[in-house]
Scaffold this active site. Sequence first.
Site, PDB file in Angstrom:
ATOM      1  N   CYS A   1     -24.517 -55.419 -44.939  1.00 12.20           N
ATOM      2  CA  CYS A   1     -25.954 -55.617 -44.728  1.00 12.20           C
ATOM      3  C   CYS A   1     -26.327 -56.894 -45.472  1.00 12.20           C
ATOM      4  O   CYS A   1     -26.014 -57.029 -46.661  1.00 12.20           O
ATOM      5  CB  CYS A   1     -26.683 -54.417 -45.323  1.00 12.20           C
ATOM      6  SG  CYS A   1     -28.464 -54.625 -45.452  1.00 12.20           S
TER       7      CYS A   1
ATOM      8  N   CYS B   1     -28.230 -61.171 -40.188  1.00 10.01           N
ATOM      9  CA  CYS B   1     -28.507 -59.738 -40.262  1.00 10.01           C
ATOM     10  C   CYS B   1     -27.465 -59.071 -39.394  1.00 10.01           C
ATOM     11  O   CYS B   1     -27.232 -59.512 -38.252  1.00 10.01           O
ATOM     12  CB  CYS B   1     -29.911 -59.436 -39.738  1.00 10.01           C
ATOM     13  SG  CYS B   1     -30.236 -57.661 -39.578  1.00 10.01           S
ATOM     14  N   THR B   2     -26.825 -58.028 -39.904  1.00 10.42           N
ATOM     15  CA  THR B   2     -25.711 -57.432 -39.157  1.00 10.42           C
ATOM     16  C   THR B   2     -26.176 -56.642 -37.930  1.00 10.42           C
ATOM     17  O   THR B   2     -25.356 -56.237 -37.114  1.00 10.42           O
ATOM     18  CB  THR B   2     -24.849 -56.544 -40.078  1.00 10.42           C
ATOM     19  OG1 THR B   2     -25.704 -55.603 -40.744  1.00 10.42           O
ATOM     20  CG2 THR B   2     -24.110 -57.376 -41.096  1.00 10.42           C
ATOM     21  N   HIS B   3     -27.493 -56.432 -37.800  1.00  7.59           N
ATOM     22  CA  HIS B   3     -27.988 -55.812 -36.566  1.00  7.59           C
ATOM     23  C   HIS B   3     -27.993 -56.814 -35.396  1.00  7.59           C
ATOM     24  O   HIS B   3     -27.913 -56.413 -34.240  1.00  7.59           O
ATOM     25  CB  HIS B   3     -29.438 -55.333 -36.746  1.00  7.59           C
ATOM     26  CG  HIS B   3     -29.580 -54.014 -37.431  1.00  7.59           C
ATOM     27  ND1 HIS B   3     -29.346 -53.840 -38.781  1.00  7.59           N
ATOM     28  CD2 HIS B   3     -29.957 -52.799 -36.960  1.00  7.59           C
ATOM     29  CE1 HIS B   3     -29.579 -52.580 -39.103  1.00  7.59           C
ATOM     30  NE2 HIS B   3     -29.953 -51.928 -38.019  1.00  7.59           N
TER      31      HIS B   3
ATOM     32  N   GLU C   1     -33.060 -50.603 -33.786  1.00  6.11           N
ATOM     33  CA  GLU C   1     -32.841 -49.197 -34.182  1.00  6.11           C
ATOM     34  C   GLU C   1     -33.591 -48.243 -33.247  1.00  6.11           C
ATOM     35  O   GLU C   1     -33.186 -47.110 -33.061  1.00  6.11           O
ATOM     36  CB  GLU C   1     -33.275 -48.959 -35.637  1.00  6.11           C
ATOM     37  CG  GLU C   1     -32.370 -49.608 -36.678  1.00  6.11           C
ATOM     38  CD  GLU C   1     -31.091 -48.799 -36.988  1.00  6.11           C
ATOM     39  OE1 GLU C   1     -31.044 -47.590 -36.723  1.00  6.11           O
ATOM     40  OE2 GLU C   1     -30.133 -49.419 -37.504  1.00  6.11           O
TER      41      GLU C   1
ATOM     42  N   ASP D   1     -24.676 -50.040 -44.571  1.00  8.83           N
ATOM     43  CA  ASP D   1     -25.813 -50.815 -44.055  1.00  8.83           C
ATOM     44  C   ASP D   1     -27.010 -49.864 -44.067  1.00  8.83           C
ATOM     45  O   ASP D   1     -26.860 -48.663 -44.320  1.00  8.83           O
ATOM     46  CB  ASP D   1     -25.499 -51.281 -42.615  1.00  8.83           C
ATOM     47  CG  ASP D   1     -26.649 -52.062 -41.982  1.00  8.83           C
ATOM     48  OD1 ASP D   1     -27.196 -52.953 -42.655  1.00  8.83           O
ATOM     49  OD2 ASP D   1     -27.022 -51.764 -40.834  1.00  8.83           O
ATOM     50  N   SER D   2     -28.184 -50.409 -43.742  1.00 13.99           N
ATOM     51  CA  SER D   2     -29.357 -49.543 -43.650  1.00 13.99           C
ATOM     52  C   SER D   2     -29.319 -48.679 -42.382  1.00 13.99           C
ATOM     53  O   SER D   2     -30.029 -47.686 -42.303  1.00 13.99           O
ATOM     54  CB  SER D   2     -30.621 -50.401 -43.634  1.00 13.99           C
ATOM     55  OG  SER D   2     -30.552 -51.297 -42.543  1.00 13.99           O
TER      56      SER D   2
HETATM   57  N1  DGL Z   1     -28.409 -54.973 -41.104  1.00 17.71           N
HETATM   58  C1  DGL Z   1     -29.302 -55.244 -42.200  1.00 17.71           C
HETATM   59  C2  DGL Z   1     -29.121 -56.692 -42.643  1.00 17.71           C
HETATM   60  O1  DGL Z   1     -28.078 -57.262 -42.374  1.00 17.71           O
HETATM   61  C3  DGL Z   1     -30.690 -54.848 -41.829  1.00 17.71           C
HETATM   62  C4  DGL Z   1     -31.579 -54.713 -42.975  1.00 17.71           C
HETATM   63  C5  DGL Z   1     -32.790 -53.877 -42.752  1.00 17.71           C
HETATM   64  O2  DGL Z   1     -32.653 -52.674 -42.699  1.00 17.71           O
HETATM   65  O3  DGL Z   1     -33.895 -54.444 -42.710  1.00 17.71           O
HETATM   66  O4  DGL Z   1     -29.955 -57.290 -43.297  1.00 17.71           O
END
Ligand code: DGL
Length: 271
Positions: free
Chosen positions: A75, A188-190, A156, A12-13
């Site tokens: 992600c 979004c996984t966040h 974050e 992921d990012s």
């Molecule tokens: N967790 C990422 C997603 O699911 C975040 C992407 C981002 O860094 O903008 O899209």
Amino acid sequence: MTVANSPIGLFDSGVGGLTVASAIRSALPSEKMIYFGDTAHLPYGDKSKETIINYSIGITKFLLEKGCKVILIACNSASANAFLEVQEFAGDRALVMNVIDPVIDYVSREIETKNIGVIGTKATINSGTYQNGITKLNPSIEVSSLATPLLVPMIEEGFIFDDISNAIVRSYLSRKELQDIDSLILGCTHYPIIKNQISRFFNFNVNVIDSAKIVAEKLRDELMQKQLLRTDKASGHEFYVSDHTDYFEIIARMFFGEKIDLNKVSLKEEN
Ligand code: DGL
């Protein structure tokens, strides 16, 4: 080592993919994971498709060199923009999965919904991946999408469960796009990190769908079907980041539930 006893690679990012890693740990406790958080390039959601592909291939190369049997793109932004390219790059070296297709299947076939909302980064929402995928499988579902780009940097930076995050969440979720929804996909996984805040905004009247468990179960089915389930008990997961950030370890511990030893690595750009 047999292929089955190789690790699962996921990326992921930043911390977001840890929500998926945590669900995998529950669904597949014997498996070893190698996690990569590309914190040097965060957020992915504001980047071009070409740049997201470039980062994703670089990380895939790293995970393949570590001998991963699976590359799970944990992600949504990268799943929506780089899945085919990662799949092509990996070839038959690993099973490549994304976090969007299992959710599209789930909402289109397994739940009762008439009007579903999707929130995600600009890269995910602008790709139309959820909207097109759901409409194709179940044209009777109305899909409304909304980009919520402040949520990833907010999480974050550690703004969760406080007044600032409540104000941002409220401002996004009260938009007209989400007014009549009965279900909401956290695209979004966040976002599962703030799932409770989101559910609370809707007074728990909207079915808030988080991909982590759905994806972990899909992964388990795939590994079972391909006879790739680990046969021994792995020791310890590995965590890598491309840059140290203040909150990664704190949030990681909060959502992965154990102390994480972070290794910093610099990946060469692919192009
Ligand atoms: N967790 C990422 C997603 O699911 C975040 C992407 C981002 O860094 O903008 O899209």
